[in-house]
Design a protein around this motif. Sequence first.
Motif, PDB file in Angstrom:
ATOM      1  N   VAL A  81       0.889   3.951  -3.158  1.00 24.81           N
ATOM      2  CA  VAL A  81       0.724   5.402  -3.038  1.00 24.81           C
ATOM      3  C   VAL A  81       1.957   6.115  -3.600  1.00 24.81           C
ATOM      4  O   VAL A  81       1.841   7.075  -4.364  1.00 24.81           O
ATOM      5  N   SER A  82       3.135   5.626  -3.266  1.00 26.08           N
ATOM      6  CA  SER A  82       4.375   6.253  -3.761  1.00 26.08           C
ATOM      7  C   SER A  82       4.413   6.255  -5.287  1.00 26.08           C
ATOM      8  O   SER A  82       4.811   7.243  -5.908  1.00 26.08           O
ATOM      9  N   GLU A 131       0.841  -1.211   0.000  1.00 27.95           N
ATOM     10  CA  GLU A 131       0.000   0.000   0.000  1.00 27.95           C
ATOM     11  C   GLU A 131       0.876   1.261   0.000  1.00 27.95           C
ATOM     12  O   GLU A 131       0.607   2.205  -0.746  1.00 27.95           O
ATOM     13  N   ALA A 132       1.924   1.267   0.815  1.00 30.66           N
ATOM     14  CA  ALA A 132       2.861   2.409   0.778  1.00 30.66           C
ATOM     15  C   ALA A 132       3.499   2.505  -0.610  1.00 30.66           C
ATOM     16  O   ALA A 132       3.707   3.602  -1.136  1.00 30.66           O
ATOM     17  N   VAL A 180       2.639   4.485   4.846  1.00 33.55           N
ATOM     18  CA  VAL A 180       1.250   4.050   5.077  1.00 33.55           C
ATOM     19  C   VAL A 180       1.290   2.887   6.063  1.00 33.55           C
ATOM     20  O   VAL A 180       2.034   1.912   5.853  1.00 33.55           O
ATOM     21  N   ASP A 181       0.496   3.011   7.129  1.00 36.31           N
ATOM     22  CA  ASP A 181       0.460   1.981   8.184  1.00 36.31           C
ATOM     23  C   ASP A 181       1.859   1.677   8.725  1.00 36.31           C
ATOM     24  O   ASP A 181       2.166   0.521   9.050  1.00 36.31           O
ATOM     25  N   ILE A 239      -0.379  12.611  -1.537  1.00 34.89           N
ATOM     26  CA  ILE A 239       0.025  11.582  -0.562  1.00 34.89           C
ATOM     27  C   ILE A 239      -0.980  11.541   0.588  1.00 34.89           C
ATOM     28  O   ILE A 239      -1.451  10.485   0.993  1.00 34.89           O
ATOM     29  N   ARG A 240      -1.335  12.711   1.086  1.00 41.31           N
ATOM     30  CA  ARG A 240      -2.263  12.764   2.224  1.00 41.31           C
ATOM     31  C   ARG A 240      -3.668  12.327   1.823  1.00 41.31           C
ATOM     32  O   ARG A 240      -4.354  11.631   2.582  1.00 41.31           O
ATOM     33  N   ALA A 266       6.084   7.559   0.431  1.00 41.81           N
ATOM     34  CA  ALA A 266       4.953   7.690   1.349  1.00 41.81           C
ATOM     35  C   ALA A 266       5.073   6.648   2.450  1.00 41.81           C
ATOM     36  O   ALA A 266       5.590   5.548   2.231  1.00 41.81           O
ATOM     37  N   GLU A 320      -4.360  10.134  -0.274  1.00 37.30           N
ATOM     38  CA  GLU A 320      -4.304   8.673  -0.412  1.00 37.30           C
ATOM     39  C   GLU A 320      -4.118   7.976   0.937  1.00 37.30           C
ATOM     40  O   GLU A 320      -3.918   6.765   1.000  1.00 37.30           O
ATOM     41  N   GLY A 321      -4.106   8.772   2.005  1.00 42.88           N
ATOM     42  CA  GLY A 321      -4.019   8.175   3.335  1.00 42.88           C
ATOM     43  C   GLY A 321      -2.600   7.964   3.823  1.00 42.88           C
ATOM     44  O   GLY A 321      -2.376   7.236   4.799  1.00 42.88           O
ATOM     45  N   GLY A 322      -1.645   8.599   3.154  1.00 39.27           N
ATOM     46  CA  GLY A 322      -0.240   8.438   3.533  1.00 39.27           C
ATOM     47  C   GLY A 322       0.336   9.676   4.197  1.00 39.27           C
ATOM     48  O   GLY A 322      -0.319  10.718   4.317  1.00 39.27           O
TER      49      GLY A 322
END
Length: 256
Positions: A19-20, A15-16, A100-101, A48-49, A98, A51-53
């Motif tokens: 997004v990247s 997921e990271a 993510v989690d 990035i933000r 990015a 997309e939740g990152g």
Amino acid sequence: MIIRKSPAEIEAMREAGRVSAKVLREVGALVKPGVTTAELDEFAETLIRLEGGIPAFKGYGGFPGSICASVNDQIVHGIPSAKVVLKEGDIISIDTGAIVDGWVGDNAWTYAVGTVSPEKKRLLEVTEKCLWAGLDAARPGNRLGDIGHAVQSVAEAAGFGVVREYVGHGIGRDMHEDPNVPNYGRKHSGIRLEPGMVLAIEPMINAGTHKTRQMPDGWLVCTRDGRPSAHFEKTVAVTEEGPVILTAEEGRRRPV
Ligand code: MG
């Protein structure tokens, strides 16, 4: 210490990576004459933000941007600026990542601004080829030196210089983990590549000398001879099945 990731952790890193990769592709699509690198940076951070990152670069070691934007003879780590206006014939390396989690994705691509010189065009083609050669070597049974050897062979066969001072890296919950991944090396040398290793492979290739100079802002690195430099990067997992690119969007193998 090399932190190997379980198959579930590698899955979580996708997921990271997604997004990247999406941000890199979309920022790359905005590259045209008249755009400033500050505008590209602002767009990247927003996306990035959305997309939740979290931007992986912003605040890293005090770096102010969400992208590194490095134009022409600039190799890496260019700080985005409203004063840097892209013009026809430039090339620009955009590096972005990015979180993510809690997992990090890191990737870079060098884009042509309009029509570029034959030298720059060839540099982009060869450096992309270096990246794919390096990624292909990221498989169990190979050693770390096989990645560097693959990159170096392609670059030097074309008469280009391989940057020595800056290298790829392990990546996971931290952007920079062990091991260092040089873009030069001897076949069958170095540590054994094992499933679960996740690496950011990132050839930095100069049209002329491999030598670099650090600029006074403490970040920007340029070629010693003023000739252009290109930079391509993907995050890849070493798996039993071979290299698996994590900075990839669903259904896409490479940025547009
Ligand atoms: Mg990197």
